[in-house]
Motif scaffolding. Sequence first.
Motif, PDB file in Angstrom:
ATOM      1  N   LEU A 186       0.882  -1.361  -0.010  1.00 46.97           N
ATOM      2  CA  LEU A 186       0.026   0.014  -0.097  1.00 46.97           C
ATOM      3  C   LEU A 186       0.938   1.261   0.115  1.00 46.97           C
ATOM      4  O   LEU A 186       0.423   2.313  -0.711  1.00 46.97           O
ATOM      5  CB  LEU A 186      -1.131   0.128   1.310  1.00 46.97           C
ATOM      6  CG  LEU A 186      -2.026  -0.998   1.100  1.00 46.97           C
ATOM      7  CD1 LEU A 186      -2.657  -1.291   2.456  1.00 46.97           C
ATOM      8  CD2 LEU A 186      -3.019  -0.930  -0.087  1.00 46.97           C
ATOM      9  N   THR A 187       1.960   1.087   0.714  1.00 50.47           N
ATOM     10  CA  THR A 187       2.873   2.586   0.774  1.00 50.47           C
ATOM     11  C   THR A 187       3.424   2.425  -0.440  1.00 50.47           C
ATOM     12  O   THR A 187       3.536   3.900  -1.218  1.00 50.47           O
ATOM     13  CB  THR A 187       4.110   2.125   1.611  1.00 50.47           C
ATOM     14  OG1 THR A 187       3.553   1.790   3.022  1.00 50.47           O
ATOM     15  CG2 THR A 187       5.013   3.319   1.776  1.00 50.47           C
ATOM     16  N   GLU A 188       3.831   1.585  -1.397  1.00 50.36           N
ATOM     17  CA  GLU A 188       4.179   1.759  -3.003  1.00 50.36           C
ATOM     18  C   GLU A 188       3.377   2.287  -3.690  1.00 50.36           C
ATOM     19  O   GLU A 188       3.350   2.986  -4.535  1.00 50.36           O
ATOM     20  CB  GLU A 188       4.923   0.242  -3.188  1.00 50.36           C
ATOM     21  CG  GLU A 188       5.741   0.400  -4.633  1.00 50.36           C
ATOM     22  CD  GLU A 188       7.075   1.257  -4.597  1.00 50.36           C
ATOM     23  OE1 GLU A 188       7.456   1.323  -5.653  1.00 50.36           O
ATOM     24  OE2 GLU A 188       7.492   1.736  -3.567  1.00 50.36           O
ATOM     25  N   ALA A 189       2.152   1.713  -3.484  1.00 52.67           N
ATOM     26  CA  ALA A 189       1.020   1.850  -4.442  1.00 52.67           C
ATOM     27  C   ALA A 189       0.736   3.360  -4.190  1.00 52.67           C
ATOM     28  O   ALA A 189       0.386   4.218  -5.310  1.00 52.67           O
ATOM     29  CB  ALA A 189      -0.306   1.151  -4.026  1.00 52.67           C
ATOM     30  N   THR A 190       0.633   3.858  -3.069  1.00 48.65           N
ATOM     31  CA  THR A 190       0.368   5.552  -2.828  1.00 48.65           C
ATOM     32  C   THR A 190       1.487   6.180  -3.294  1.00 48.65           C
ATOM     33  O   THR A 190       1.340   7.160  -3.943  1.00 48.65           O
ATOM     34  CB  THR A 190       0.410   5.507  -1.220  1.00 48.65           C
ATOM     35  OG1 THR A 190      -0.616   4.612  -0.636  1.00 48.65           O
ATOM     36  CG2 THR A 190      -0.012   6.914  -0.794  1.00 48.65           C
TER      37      THR A 190
END
Length: 186
Positions: free
Chosen positions: A114-118
């Motif tokens: 989720l951090t990378e997608a954000t």
Amino acid sequence: MSDDDFSLFQSAVCGVKPLRQDDRADTGAPRRDRRQIASRRHAAIQQVEAQKVDGLSDQFVIDVGAEDELIWARDGLQEGQLRKLKAGQIAFEGSLDLHGMTVEKARETLWNFLTEATRLEVRCVRVTHGKAARLDGRRPMVKSHVNTWLRQHPQVLGFASCLPRHGGTGALYILLKRTMLEGRDE
């Protein structure tokens, strides 16, 4: 550079002498201890890594069944957006499979994903959590935890169980906040 420019430059710097290293004034500023700086940097990196996962608590896990359909929206998400998400009308740009992972490994992997997608300004992702019943007869562990964690994650606007072709009740479409990169239309 033309010959005229070069001769003009030479006449401008005529008589200039370079400063020597020992001509520097003592400013009284303390010298930096490179080892101390490296130690602080290392400690900061370790703290960030420890905090990454701490944002998702297991204190109260919402127990869900293997075939339970999940749907949730943060306050402020438009109903139309949630309907589109549930209908699979918002294309997902990334996918993660948590099958076979321990709860701790799933939490860390989900947080990083989720951090990378954000960071990449992705709007919608799919997470496959599975729905296998546990050996002790209780409800699916990873599915229940994912359901709880996503409600806590600050970048998650909402989620809904996938259409059967994308994993059904064993997967989720997740709608994420975006900061809107400059020049983007939407």
